[in-house]
Design a protein around this motif. Structure first.
Motif, mmCIF file in Angstrom:
data_model
loop_
_atom_site.group_PDB
_atom_site.id
_atom_site.type_symbol
_atom_site.label_atom_id
_atom_site.label_comp_id
_atom_site.label_asym_id
_atom_site.label_seq_id
_atom_site.Cartn_x
_atom_site.Cartn_y
_atom_site.Cartn_z
ATOM 1 N N THR A 25 0.826 -1.205 0.000
ATOM 2 C CA THR A 25 0.000 0.000 0.000
ATOM 3 C C THR A 25 0.861 1.257 0.000
ATOM 4 O O THR A 25 1.853 1.347 0.729
ATOM 5 C CB THR A 25 -0.896 0.041 1.261
ATOM 6 N N CYS A 84 -3.186 -2.506 -2.899
ATOM 7 C CA CYS A 84 -4.504 -1.950 -2.596
ATOM 8 C C CYS A 84 -4.393 -0.544 -2.026
ATOM 9 O O CYS A 84 -3.343 -0.125 -1.553
ATOM 10 C CB CYS A 84 -5.251 -2.857 -1.614
ATOM 11 N N HIS A 85 -5.513 0.170 -2.101
ATOM 12 C CA HIS A 85 -5.594 1.501 -1.510
ATOM 13 C C HIS A 85 -5.680 1.408 0.017
ATOM 14 O O HIS A 85 -6.161 0.406 0.559
ATOM 15 C CB HIS A 85 -6.827 2.235 -2.030
ATOM 16 N N ASP A 87 -7.726 3.019 1.737
ATOM 17 C CA ASP A 87 -9.110 3.282 2.156
ATOM 18 C C ASP A 87 -10.052 2.119 1.855
ATOM 19 O O ASP A 87 -11.251 2.313 1.678
ATOM 20 C CB ASP A 87 -9.637 4.568 1.519
ATOM 21 N N ILE A 88 -9.505 0.891 1.783
ATOM 22 C CA ILE A 88 -10.377 -0.278 1.670
ATOM 23 C C ILE A 88 -10.519 -0.925 3.047
ATOM 24 O O ILE A 88 -9.667 -0.761 3.920
ATOM 25 C CB ILE A 88 -9.863 -1.313 0.647
ATOM 26 N N LEU A 130 -17.892 -4.714 -5.235
ATOM 27 C CA LEU A 130 -17.419 -4.059 -4.012
ATOM 28 C C LEU A 130 -18.578 -3.330 -3.339
ATOM 29 O O LEU A 130 -19.655 -3.178 -3.913
ATOM 30 C CB LEU A 130 -16.259 -3.092 -4.299
ATOM 31 N N ARG A 132 -19.534 0.309 -1.767
ATOM 32 C CA ARG A 132 -19.109 1.696 -1.718
ATOM 33 C C ARG A 132 -19.142 2.231 -0.294
ATOM 34 O O ARG A 132 -19.738 1.643 0.598
ATOM 35 C CB ARG A 132 -20.001 2.548 -2.614
ATOM 36 N N ASN A 153 -8.167 0.055 -6.764
ATOM 37 C CA ASN A 153 -8.420 -0.059 -5.333
ATOM 38 C C ASN A 153 -7.963 -1.401 -4.775
ATOM 39 O O ASN A 153 -7.570 -1.502 -3.620
ATOM 40 C CB ASN A 153 -9.912 0.174 -5.042
ATOM 41 N N PHE A 154 -8.005 -2.457 -5.633
ATOM 42 C CA PHE A 154 -7.592 -3.796 -5.182
ATOM 43 C C PHE A 154 -7.121 -4.584 -6.393
ATOM 44 O O PHE A 154 -7.904 -4.892 -7.281
ATOM 45 C CB PHE A 154 -8.759 -4.511 -4.504
ATOM 46 N N HIS A 199 -14.831 -0.123 -0.328
ATOM 47 C CA HIS A 199 -13.926 0.923 -0.823
ATOM 48 C C HIS A 199 -14.570 2.257 -0.505
ATOM 49 O O HIS A 199 -15.586 2.622 -1.085
ATOM 50 C CB HIS A 199 -13.679 0.770 -2.331
ATOM 51 N N LYS A 200 -13.973 2.983 0.413
ATOM 52 C CA LYS A 200 -14.635 4.182 0.952
ATOM 53 C C LYS A 200 -14.709 5.338 -0.044
ATOM 54 O O LYS A 200 -15.566 6.201 0.071
ATOM 55 C CB LYS A 200 -13.910 4.628 2.226
ATOM 56 N N SER A 201 -13.817 5.355 -1.026
ATOM 57 C CA SER A 201 -13.793 6.457 -1.994
ATOM 58 C C SER A 201 -14.316 5.990 -3.343
ATOM 59 O O SER A 201 -14.120 4.841 -3.743
ATOM 60 C CB SER A 201 -12.359 6.975 -2.154
#
Length: 279
Positions: A25, A84-85, A87-88, A130, A132, A153-154, A199-201
């Motif tokens: 990350t 991955c990001h 923010d997951i 995913l 959101r 994101n992943f 994934h928050k974003s």
């Protein structure tokens, strides 16, 4: 005194990996990353057989995504590399689900190189698996499904595929498309699998994205250009067109272009010494 040579090391296709997963990350917010890592451990990705690698960009973007991800791919020691990001959140699906999907793809298409939870199938269809940040859960009923690109994101890469990102691109956009395009060139396939995480974003489409897209197009315009290729024993023409490939690989046309290089394109300008003298 004669120094005897050491015996050469015998290698084979069977590789050994210290870890099953490397989870990598780019970090700009350590608190958010800590939440992400905690959810991964809770989902079964324990530190006994998983390694966690980060690049610390919390005080500024010291290393961009292309350079940073190549460092991950070079130094990760896991059989599978998850990029991955921060923010997951691992939530609905846990490690056994991911391992089941990997095993399924291994059996049905062992030449895969990249897996993701979202991506583009073609110009018409995108697929997403995913949840959101607002709680909306998106599910693709046809997954696993082969794709042309995966969302950043992943991404899960097979270490043995030896993939890398482009050296001549930079920034924080389009690297999912880049790694999948390179995988395709090398003979690997890419899939979106049903592995649901939060994934928050929803992403950020801004000027830097469009600048990155422009550079991506420019890079592959050059990379996929038609070309003549010369080796020490033969000459040939590469092109996606069937008729051009057939005609321009005929000895007569190869001879004509060879004369062009002989008479017009002399060898000297290709020398690095010549290029340095021009500066």
């Amino acid at each position: 005194m004669e120094n005897p040579m050491r015996p050469s090391k015998v290698i084979s296709e069977k590789a050994e990996y210290p870890f099953q997963f490397s989870i990598c990350t780019l970090v700009t917010d350590h608190q958010e990353y800590s939440e992400m890592k905690g959810s991964c451990i809770e989902a079964g990705f324990g530190e006994d057989d998983c390694e966690y690698l980060i690049i610390d960009n919390s005080t500024g973007n010291a290393i961009d995504a292309y350079k940073g991800l190549n460092l991950f791919l070079q130094q990760a020691q896991g059989r599978y590399i998850i990029i991955c990001h921060q923010d997951i959140i691992m939530h609905d699906d846990r490690r056994p689900v991911l391992e089941d999907k990997i095993n399924e793809i291994n059996q049905k298409d062992p030449k895969w190189g990249v897996l993701g939870n979202a991506g583009g199938v073609n110009l018409k269809y995108q697929v997403v698996n995913l949840t959101r940040g607002n709680g909306e859960k998106l599910t693709e009923k046809h997954a696993p499904i082969q794709v042309m690109s995966v969302d950043e994101n992943f991404m899960l890469l097979k270490k043995s595929a030896n993939l890398a990102l482009s050296r001549d691109l930079s920034g924080f956009h389009m690297y999912g498309a880049d790694i999948c395009t390179i995988a395709d060139v090398l003979g690997f396939t890419c899939y979106v699998i049903p592995f649901n995480i939060i994934h928050k974003s929803d992403g950020n489409i801004n000027k830097t994205f469009y600048d990155g897209k422009k550079e991506f197009i420019k890079k592959y315009k050059r990379a996929f250009r038609s070309r003549f290729l010369s080796t020490t024993v033969t000459r040939l023409y590469l092109n996606s067109s069937t008729w051009k490939t057939y005609i321009l690989n005929k000895p007569f046309f190869i001879f004509l272009f060879k004369q062009y290089y002989k008479l017009i394109k002399v060898k000297k300008p290709y020398s690095i010494k010549y290029k340095q003298a021009e500066k």
